[in-house]
Motif scaffolding. Structure first.
Motif: not given
Length: 407
Positions: A106-108, A118-129, A131-142
């Motif tokens: 539901a959300q990651l 660079r890493v955030t772009d990579c994580l979006m490619y990982c989401a594609d791989y 099969n998790i929709p990109r709008d359910r994936v977010h990247v934040i700092s510690h």
């Protein structure tokens, strides 16, 4: 929405997953191995075990490999850092998938010590791989996941300042957070400071090393905690899995303060943030001022229905990676686009102009432009302006202006 609500703390030494359901968590070393004979992939402790038996080749420091655009050759095949991170994350998510008997996400929310494009772009490619929709994936700092974790606790635990010491294999980091209440908006300010006194956790294997580590932490604690009123101090990271070696530091930290050890703090904070995406509105009505969020507001003066208004294209507290705007404007004899930049810590406003160099000369109000705005980091705005012409009378040209604006 059906599916798992997952927080993932991604580091080069280990990765942690937390699910809101039953607060289940897993900690897995961030290493990957491909077996020589079966050509299957293993991660974590299984990867270490297979490598010790000579059954495969292990690869670690995956985030560092992605940032440096590195590669690794395994079994005669060259893999990029992105290739390996895709496989690692897919294997990592098998832990919650098997536990809860579903592969629906539901959300990651992925949290890292430092976020970058660079890493955030990579994580979006990982989401594609995966099969998790990109709008359910977010990247934040510690820093941000720390803030969400704290705000989910009882209010008395964050009525004053809150401190956090993170002690891991490669760093000693101190975080501090404070909620500031204002007339117009409430803000959460949080920041992180890497400490130069970081030490290798191997020194905790000997009594003399434990004594030295305790002295180092006491020195940091005296410097960082004195003369401030704290509600709570949290401790996290592999170094605090046991505290018997840090008697002096624990005595210092516990002096008139609540102290809690939470070894999956960042992944739980990320899971709390993930859950908030599924609520109507938000359970955390604050402007977040921390790493990964914009500390400036960007606006344009435009005419709408005959009135001049300020059109905000980016706001305080927006996630810089997700803050994107696309708009079409008609120029009224302008030779440049003026952005008005306001900072949280200053009442002064700054005007930055982007010249429309090379744009064709046309009569007033006969040039339509498309402007796309994004950010390459929390301090840099990227602007792309295209000439769209004005119907059949003034066809569009190939004129494009690209410029970065430092906030």
């Amino acid at each position: 929405m059906e599916g798992l609500v997952i927080g993932l703390d991604l580091n080069d030494d280990y990765s942690q997953i937390s699910c809101n359901e039953k607060e289940k968590s897993w900690t897995v070393p961030t290493v990957i191995c491909r077996r020589k004979e079966k050509e299957t992939w293993l991660i974590g402790e299984e990867a270490y075990a297979a490598t010790l038996l000579g059954e495969g080749v292990i690869v670690d420091k995956l985030l560092k490999m992605v940032r440096k655009d590195g590669t690794s050759t395994i079994g005669g095949i060259c893999y990029t850092g992105t290739d390996l991170l895709k496989i690692f994350l897919k294997k990592l998510l098998e832990y919650p998938f098997k536990e809860f008997h579903t592969e629906e996400v539901a959300q990651l929310v992925i949290t890292m010590h430092k976020t970058d494009a660079r890493v955030t772009d990579c994580l979006m490619y990982c989401a594609d791989y995966m099969n998790i929709p990109r709008d359910r994936v977010h990247v934040i700092s510690h820093t941000e996941s720390f803030a969400y974790y704290v705000l989910s606790q009882r209010k008395e635990l964050w009525s004053n300042q809150v401190g956090l010491f993170e002690l891991s294999e490669d760093r000693l980091c101190y975080y501090e957070m404070k909620v500031q209440r204002g007339m117009r908006r409430n803000m959460v300010q949080a920041e992180a400071q890497n400490q130069e006194e970081a030490f290798d956790l191997d020194i905790l294997d000997s009594p003399s090393g434990c004594k030295l580590a305790d002295q180092i932490l006491c020195s940091c604690g005296e410097k960082l905690l004195e003369k401030k009123l704290f509600s709570t101090v949290f401790l996290t990271g592999k170094g605090f899995e046991r505290q018997d070696w840090a008697t002096g530091f624990m005595k210092l930290a516990c002096n008139r303060r609540r102290v809690f050890v939470e070894n999956v703090l960042f992944s739980r904070g990320a899971a709390i943030k993930a859950g908030d995406y599924l609520t109507q509105g938000t359970e955390f009505p604050y402007v977040f001022v921390c790493e990964g969020r914009l500390k400036a507001e960007v606006a344009l003066k435009v005419m709408r229905a005959g009135k001049e208004i300020m059109l905000a294209v980016a706001s305080y507290g927006d996630n810089w990676y997700e803050s994107k705007s696309s708009l079409e404007l008609i120029l009224d004899d302008q030779k440049e686009i003026e952005f008005i930049i306001s900072h949280l810590d200053s009442r002064k406003k700054r005007v930055v102009s982007v010249p429309l160099t090379g744009f064709p000369k046309r009569p007033e109000r006969t040039t339509r432009i498309q402007m796309n705005i994004g950010f390459t980091d929390e301090n840099t705005m990227a602007v792309v302006i295209r000439d769209k012409g004005f119907g059949e009378l003034f066809p569009a040209t190939d004129t494009v202006i690209r410029q970065e604006v430092i906030l």
